[in-house]
Design an enzyme around this catalytic site. Structure first.
Site, PDB file in Angstrom:
ATOM      1  N   GLN A 102       0.846  -1.198   0.000  1.00  0.00           N
ATOM      2  CA  GLN A 102       0.000   0.000   0.000  1.00  0.00           C
ATOM      3  C   GLN A 102       0.879   1.245   0.000  1.00  0.00           C
ATOM      4  O   GLN A 102       0.379   2.352  -0.038  1.00  0.00           O
ATOM      5  CB  GLN A 102      -0.878   0.013   1.254  1.00  0.00           C
ATOM      6  CG  GLN A 102      -1.814  -1.163   1.337  1.00  0.00           C
ATOM      7  CD  GLN A 102      -2.442  -1.243   2.725  1.00  0.00           C
ATOM      8  OE1 GLN A 102      -3.397  -0.558   3.032  1.00  0.00           O
ATOM      9  NE2 GLN A 102      -1.885  -2.090   3.567  1.00  0.00           N
ATOM     10  N   HIS A 120      -1.450   1.187  -4.366  1.00  0.00           N
ATOM     11  CA  HIS A 120      -1.839   2.599  -4.187  1.00  0.00           C
ATOM     12  C   HIS A 120      -0.978   3.544  -5.025  1.00  0.00           C
ATOM     13  O   HIS A 120      -0.963   4.746  -4.771  1.00  0.00           O
ATOM     14  CB  HIS A 120      -1.784   2.991  -2.704  1.00  0.00           C
ATOM     15  CG  HIS A 120      -2.880   2.344  -1.892  1.00  0.00           C
ATOM     16  ND1 HIS A 120      -2.889   2.318  -0.513  1.00  0.00           N
ATOM     17  CD2 HIS A 120      -4.004   1.703  -2.286  1.00  0.00           C
ATOM     18  CE1 HIS A 120      -3.982   1.669  -0.095  1.00  0.00           C
ATOM     19  NE2 HIS A 120      -4.668   1.290  -1.146  1.00  0.00           N
ATOM     20  N   CYS A 131      -5.758  13.704 -19.970  1.00  0.00           N
ATOM     21  CA  CYS A 131      -5.521  12.670 -20.994  1.00  0.00           C
ATOM     22  C   CYS A 131      -5.015  11.361 -20.391  1.00  0.00           C
ATOM     23  O   CYS A 131      -4.889  10.362 -21.089  1.00  0.00           O
ATOM     24  CB  CYS A 131      -4.561  13.169 -22.071  1.00  0.00           C
ATOM     25  SG  CYS A 131      -2.845  13.276 -21.542  1.00  0.00           S
ATOM     26  N   THR A 189       0.262  -2.739   8.663  1.00  0.00           N
ATOM     27  CA  THR A 189      -0.909  -2.072   8.093  1.00  0.00           C
ATOM     28  C   THR A 189      -2.038  -2.068   9.121  1.00  0.00           C
ATOM     29  O   THR A 189      -2.238  -3.046   9.837  1.00  0.00           O
ATOM     30  CB  THR A 189      -1.320  -2.683   6.726  1.00  0.00           C
ATOM     31  OG1 THR A 189      -2.502  -2.041   6.273  1.00  0.00           O
ATOM     32  CG2 THR A 189      -1.553  -4.171   6.786  1.00  0.00           C
ATOM     33  N   SER A 190      -2.731  -0.915   9.178  1.00  0.00           N
ATOM     34  CA  SER A 190      -3.703  -0.719  10.256  1.00  0.00           C
ATOM     35  C   SER A 190      -4.977  -1.539  10.060  1.00  0.00           C
ATOM     36  O   SER A 190      -5.762  -1.675  10.987  1.00  0.00           O
ATOM     37  CB  SER A 190      -4.054   0.761  10.358  1.00  0.00           C
ATOM     38  OG  SER A 190      -4.565   1.218   9.124  1.00  0.00           O
ATOM     39  N   ALA A 232       8.628  -4.298  12.639  1.00  0.00           N
ATOM     40  CA  ALA A 232       8.867  -5.036  11.396  1.00  0.00           C
ATOM     41  C   ALA A 232      10.364  -5.260  11.160  1.00  0.00           C
ATOM     42  O   ALA A 232      10.777  -6.333  10.728  1.00  0.00           O
ATOM     43  CB  ALA A 232       8.261  -4.275  10.219  1.00  0.00           C
TER      44      ALA A 232
HETATM   45  N1  LIG Z   1       5.310   4.869   3.311  1.00  0.00           N
HETATM   46  C1  LIG Z   1       4.246   5.169   2.557  1.00  0.00           C
HETATM   47  O1  LIG Z   1       4.286   5.059   1.333  1.00  0.00           O
HETATM   48  C2  LIG Z   1       2.967   5.613   3.236  1.00  0.00           C
HETATM   49  C3  LIG Z   1       3.029   6.273   4.455  1.00  0.00           C
HETATM   50  C4  LIG Z   1       1.815   6.687   5.039  1.00  0.00           C
HETATM   51  C5  LIG Z   1       0.604   6.397   4.431  1.00  0.00           C
HETATM   52  N2  LIG Z   1       0.577   5.746   3.251  1.00  0.00           N
HETATM   53  C6  LIG Z   1      -0.731   5.444   2.632  1.00  0.00           C
HETATM   54  O2  LIG Z   1      -1.760   5.657   3.580  1.00  0.00           O
HETATM   55  C7  LIG Z   1      -2.628   4.558   3.770  1.00  0.00           C
HETATM   56  C8  LIG Z   1      -2.597   4.182   5.256  1.00  0.00           C
HETATM   57  O3  LIG Z   1      -2.818   2.846   5.529  1.00  0.00           O
HETATM   58  P1  LIG Z   1      -1.777   1.865   6.254  1.00  0.00           P
HETATM   59  O4  LIG Z   1      -2.576   0.808   6.936  1.00  0.00           O
HETATM   60  O5  LIG Z   1      -0.759   1.458   5.266  1.00  0.00           O
HETATM   61  O6  LIG Z   1      -1.031   2.762   7.309  1.00  0.00           O
HETATM   62  P2  LIG Z   1      -1.518   3.395   8.665  1.00  0.00           P
HETATM   63  O7  LIG Z   1      -0.728   4.637   8.821  1.00  0.00           O
HETATM   64  O8  LIG Z   1      -2.987   3.460   8.741  1.00  0.00           O
HETATM   65  O9  LIG Z   1      -1.072   2.292   9.761  1.00  0.00           O
HETATM   66  C9  LIG Z   1       0.250   1.916   9.976  1.00  0.00           C
HETATM   67  C10 LIG Z   1       0.270   0.612  10.782  1.00  0.00           C
HETATM   68  O10 LIG Z   1       1.618   0.214  10.969  1.00  0.00           O
HETATM   69  C11 LIG Z   1       1.842  -0.157  12.319  1.00  0.00           C
HETATM   70  N3  LIG Z   1       3.253   0.124  12.597  1.00  0.00           N
HETATM   71  C12 LIG Z   1       3.846   1.329  12.839  1.00  0.00           C
HETATM   72  N4  LIG Z   1       5.167   1.180  12.998  1.00  0.00           N
HETATM   73  C13 LIG Z   1       5.439  -0.143  12.846  1.00  0.00           C
HETATM   74  C14 LIG Z   1       6.635  -0.924  12.896  1.00  0.00           C
HETATM   75  N5  LIG Z   1       7.840  -0.378  13.136  1.00  0.00           N
HETATM   76  N6  LIG Z   1       6.545  -2.264  12.699  1.00  0.00           N
HETATM   77  C15 LIG Z   1       5.338  -2.863  12.453  1.00  0.00           C
HETATM   78  N7  LIG Z   1       4.169  -2.160  12.399  1.00  0.00           N
HETATM   79  C16 LIG Z   1       4.221  -0.822  12.590  1.00  0.00           C
HETATM   80  C17 LIG Z   1       0.860   0.656  13.131  1.00  0.00           C
HETATM   81  O11 LIG Z   1       0.571   0.014  14.353  1.00  0.00           O
HETATM   82  C18 LIG Z   1      -0.349   0.708  12.184  1.00  0.00           C
HETATM   83  O12 LIG Z   1      -1.195  -0.409  12.382  1.00  0.00           O
HETATM   84  C19 LIG Z   1      -2.100   3.492   2.890  1.00  0.00           C
HETATM   85  O13 LIG Z   1      -3.087   3.244   1.992  1.00  0.00           O
HETATM   86  C20 LIG Z   1      -0.854   4.036   2.207  1.00  0.00           C
HETATM   87  O14 LIG Z   1      -1.046   4.075   0.805  1.00  0.00           O
HETATM   88  C21 LIG Z   1       1.744   5.356   2.636  1.00  0.00           C
HETATM   89 ZN   LIG Z   2      -2.505  15.346 -20.679  1.00  0.00          ZN
END
Ligand SMILES: NC(=O)c1ccc[n+]([C@@H]2O[C@H](COP(=O)([O-])OP(=O)(O)OC[C@H]3O[C@@H](n4cnc5c(N)ncnc54)[C@H](O)[C@@H]3O)[C@@H](O)[C@H]2O)c1
Ligand SMILES: [Zn+2]
Length: 248
Positions: A102, A120, A131, A189-190, A232
């Protein structure tokens, strides 16, 4: 089962499977310094990130939304893949790995993962709203808002905003992989942003053994085989590093 037994059991399941399928969210990049949307750092100026990552915000004020994305590009450009990204990339020496992410930051590819489905989109690509032309763009500064050189339309980041649907082809690729997954790892992921929030349950209903890695339990945890609470960057190397194999 002790934590150690659980880890051993998961490692065995991973090694016995043909392929590893992984779903990642913002949490996997948190240790690289990319803020998650829902944790601390989910604010830019006084705006909530989740309010700016919407088509409504872009129609109302494209320059503001672009300023937010340029700020994110500058921030991400300074971030390096962490041990979690590297463990996934390294595991490709043992098994095929498909990463469904994501994240829009490109850190999986930077770590060396070759098979990444960016459901995403990517912050490093733009799309013309008129376009539809896509092009790579890694500029950290530019005149705002950028316009398409073909048709003069407004260009936007090629990311999926809240309230938008996923690209059909990419969604199909993800669902096919989830349906045939033997083991699915869900990392950082949340579990509240659909449709990705339902991917784990979908895979589990098709027979996958689903392992979640997160700092805390999520609304989806009850549907998975197990949740490993931890960072992670610490848990993934423990699950995916098989020195005994490389020594053979
Ligand atoms: N890095 C990126 O590209 C980025 C950053 C922020 C948001 N987004 C976008 O926003 C949306 C948010 O959804 P989401 O669920 O991905 O993110 P989120 O921000 O909603 O949730 C992040 C999750 O990661 C967990 N987390 C935080 N630190 C961690 C670690 N060190 N180890 C393991 N888990 C950890 C949290 O407890 C939480 O559940 C996504 O669709 C994404 O596209 C992307
Ligand atoms: Zn264009």
């Amino acid at each position: 089962m002790t934590d150690r037994d659980l880890i051993r059991n998961i490692r065995k399941r991973i090694m016995d499977s043909k392929k590893l399928v992984v779903l990642t969210g913002a949490g996997i990049s948190a240790e690289s310094g990319v803020p998650t949307f829902r944790g601390e750092g989910g604010l830019w100026r006084s705006y909530r990130a989740t309010d700016l990552a919407t088509p409504q915000a872009f129609s109302k004020n494209p320059v503001l939304v672009w300023e937010f994305y340029l700020w994110r590009r500058r921030l991400i450009s300074k971030c390096k893949p962490n041990p979690a990204h590297l463990a996934l990339a390294g595991f490709e020496s043992y098994k095929p790995v498909l990463v469904i992410t994501q994240n829009i930051d490109g850190l999986h590819q930077k770590a060396g993962s070759r098979n990444v489905l960016e459901i995403h989109g990517s912050i490093w690509r733009v799309r013309c709203v008129k376009c539809g032309r896509l092009r790579d763009d890694d500029r950290l500064e530019m005149d705002l808002p950028p316009v398409c050189s073909l048709c003069g339309g407004l260009e936007r980041p090629d990311v999926v905003w809240f309230g938008e649907s996923l690209d059909e082809g990419i969604l199909k690729g993800a669902l096919d992989a989830l349906m045939s997954a033997e083991v699915l790892l869900i990392v950082g992921t949340s579990g509240v942003v659909e449709p990705a929030a339902s991917f784990g349950r979908f895979a589990a209903s098709h027979g996958a053994y689903v392992v979640e890695v997160n700092l805390e339990r999520t609304p989806q945890s009850p549907y998975y085989a197990c949740t490993i609470l931890g960072r992670a960057g610490e848990v993934l190397p423990e699950l995916l590093t098989f020195e005994e194999i490389s020594q053979k």
